[in-house]
Design a protein around this motif. Structure first.
Motif, short mmCIF file in Angstrom:
data_model
loop_
_atom_site.label_atom_id
_atom_site.label_comp_id
_atom_site.label_asym_id
_atom_site.label_seq_id
_atom_site.Cartn_x
_atom_site.Cartn_y
_atom_site.Cartn_z
N GLY A 92 0.67 -1.29 -0.13
CA GLY A 92 0.00 0.03 -0.05
C GLY A 92 0.76 1.26 0.13
N LYS A 93 2.14 1.03 -0.19
CA LYS A 93 3.15 2.20 -0.05
C LYS A 93 3.73 2.58 -1.55
N PRO B 172 4.05 -9.40 -2.32
CA PRO B 172 4.16 -8.60 -3.72
C PRO B 172 4.38 -7.22 -3.77
N TYR B 173 5.07 -7.05 -4.77
CA TYR B 173 5.45 -5.54 -5.11
C TYR B 173 5.55 -5.35 -6.80
N SER B 174 5.61 -4.10 -7.21
CA SER B 174 5.55 -3.69 -8.57
C SER B 174 6.70 -2.53 -8.68
N ASP C 6 10.64 -2.83 8.64
CA ASP C 6 10.28 -1.38 8.74
C ASP C 6 10.88 -0.63 7.86
N MET C 7 12.04 -0.99 7.04
CA MET C 7 12.48 0.01 6.13
C MET C 7 11.97 -0.26 4.83
N VAL C 8 11.00 -1.12 4.59
CA VAL C 8 10.34 -1.45 3.40
C VAL C 8 9.40 -0.11 3.00
N GLY C 9 9.28 0.31 1.79
CA GLY C 9 8.57 1.47 1.49
C GLY C 9 9.08 2.61 2.07
N TYR C 10 10.22 2.93 2.51
CA TYR C 10 10.88 4.17 3.06
C TYR C 10 11.65 4.74 1.60
#
Length: 322
Positions: A94-95, A112-114, A142-146
Motif C-alpha cells: 500500500g505504499k 508482492p510488489y511492482s 520497517d525499512m520497506v517502502g521508505y
C-alpha cells in the motif's frame, strides 16, 4: 562478474531471456515491456560477500513480483533499488515510492510488489539476504517502502558510494575486500534509516541486534542435539569468546549461552507435558525431540527447574485439566 544482455538476440526471444536472467539474479519476477518489439536490456552483477550488486538498464517496462512469486520464494530477501537515471515508481504494502536519480528504497520478497519505469532507466539493484539485515536491525521490514534520499545525510553518502561503484569501472577483486565492503554498505543502510527516523543509535546497537539474531537461531534449532556454543559461533563467524561476551552483556540475569539453550528446551518440554493433544507421546520422545539425549540428565535438570520429576509434572497437569 556476470553479464546478461538482450543485444544480438532475436526480438521474439528477448522477453523470455530477460525474465529468466532477472529471476536468476534477484528473486522470481516478471517484466512486461511497453514495446515488445523493441526490448533492450542489460544486467551486470557482481558478488559482494553474501550480497549481490547489479546494474540494470532497460527500456520502458513494469516489473511485478506477484502473490504467487512471494508464496513460493524459498529464501526471504530484500532488494535495494537505487535509481541511477530517470525515475521509477515502486509499490508494496500500500505504499508508493517515487525515486529520482540517486534515491533508493527497499522491497521485501515475502510480499508482492511492482516497479514501473515509464522511461528507459538505469538502476542499481542489491540482493540482501534477510539474515544479513537481522544481524543489524530487529525488524528490517520497517525499512520497506521508505524513500532514502540520495542528496543528503547518511543515505546520500551511501547513494554516492553505490553510484560510484559503477563509475569507477572496476570492482573489488578479493573475497576479503568484498566482505568488508558488504558490511560497510549494510551498516550505512541501517544507520541511515535509524538516523532518518530519529532513532537513538547506541554504540552497542549492532551487538544487541546480533544477540537477538542468535536467540532466534537457537530457538529455531532447539531440536538439534548437536547445537552448542561452538557450533553457533562457527555459523555466525564469530569466536566462542565473543559469543559469550555478547550473552554476558545482554542476557537476562547474565544467562550463559548453554543456560539459555537448556532453559528453552525445558520450557518447550514443560509446555508439551501440559498439552492434552500430545498426551499420548512418551516423556522420552518429547525430551529427545527437544534436543536431550540422556533421560538421566533430562530428569535431573527438569526437577531442578520445576521442582518435580517430568512424570509428576505431567500428571499434575492432567489433574488440573480435568
Amino acid at each position: 562478474m556476470d553479464v546478461f544482455s538482450t543485444k544480438g538476440l532475436a526480438p521474439k526471444l528477448r522477453r523470455e531471456y530477460w525474465n529468466d536472467a532477472i529471476c536468476e539474479a534477484f528473486t522470481d519476477l516478471v517484466t512486461d515491456f511497453a514495446v515488445n518489439d523493441d526490448i533492450n536490456a542489460e544486467l551486470v552483477s557482481v558478488p559482494l560477500g553474501d550480497l549481490t550488486y547489479a546494474r540494470v538498464q532497460t527500456t520502458s517496462s513494469k516489473v511485478t513480483h506477484t502473490k504467487h512469486h512471494a508464496a513460493k520464494a524459498k529464501d526471504k530477501v530484500f532488494l535495494l533499488h537505487l535509481q541511477l537515471a530517470n525515475k521509477s515508481l515502486t509499490t508494496q504494502r500500500g505504499k508508493e515510492v517515487c525515486l529520482d536519480a540517486g534515491d533508493f528504497t527497499l522491497v521485501d520478497s515475502s510480499s508482492p510488489y511492482s516497479v514501473d519505469f515509464d522511461d528507459p532507466i538505469a538502476m542499481g539493484v542489491m540482493r540482501i539476504p534477510c539474515d544479513a539485515l537481522l544481524e543489524r536491525i530487529a525488524n528490517p521490514e520497517d525499512m520497506v517502502g521508505y524513500k532514502f534520499s540520495g542528496q543528503r545525510d547518511i543515505s546520500g553518502l551511501l547513494s554516492q558510494m553505490l553510484r560510484g561503484f559503477w563509475t569507477q569501472g572496476n570492482a573489488p577483486t578479493t573475497d576479503a575486500i568484498n566482505r568488508q565492503l558488504a558490511n560497510s554498505i549494510l551498516d550505512l543502510l541501517v544507520t541511515s534509516f535509524q538516523g532518518a527516523r530519529n532513532t537513538v543509535i547506541s554504540p552497542n546497537s549492532i551487538r544487541r541486534e546480533r544477540y537477538l539474531h542468535i536467540l532466534r537461531f537457537i530457538d529455531y534449532n532447539l531440536c538439534d542435539p548437536d547445537l552448542s556454543p561452538t557450533k553457533i559461533a562457527e555459523i555466525f563467524k564469530i569466536t566462542p569468546r565473543y559469543l559469550h561476551q555478547i550473552f554476558a552483556e545482554f542476557a537476562r540475569n547474565r544467562e550463559t549461552v548453554g543456560q539459555y539453550m537448556l532453559n528453552r528446551r525445558l520450557e518447550e518440554c514443560a509446555q508439551q507435558f501440559q498439552d492434552h493433544s500430545v498426551s499420548h507421546q512418551k516423556i522420552t520422545d518429547i525430551a529427545f525431540t527437544w534436543g536431550f539425549n540422556s533421560m538421566t540428565h533430562f530428569s535431573r535438570v527438569f526437577k531442578d527447574k520445576y521442582g518435580a520429576s517430568p512424570r509428576a509434572f505431567r500428571n499434575e497437569a492432567k489433574v488440573s485439566l480435568n
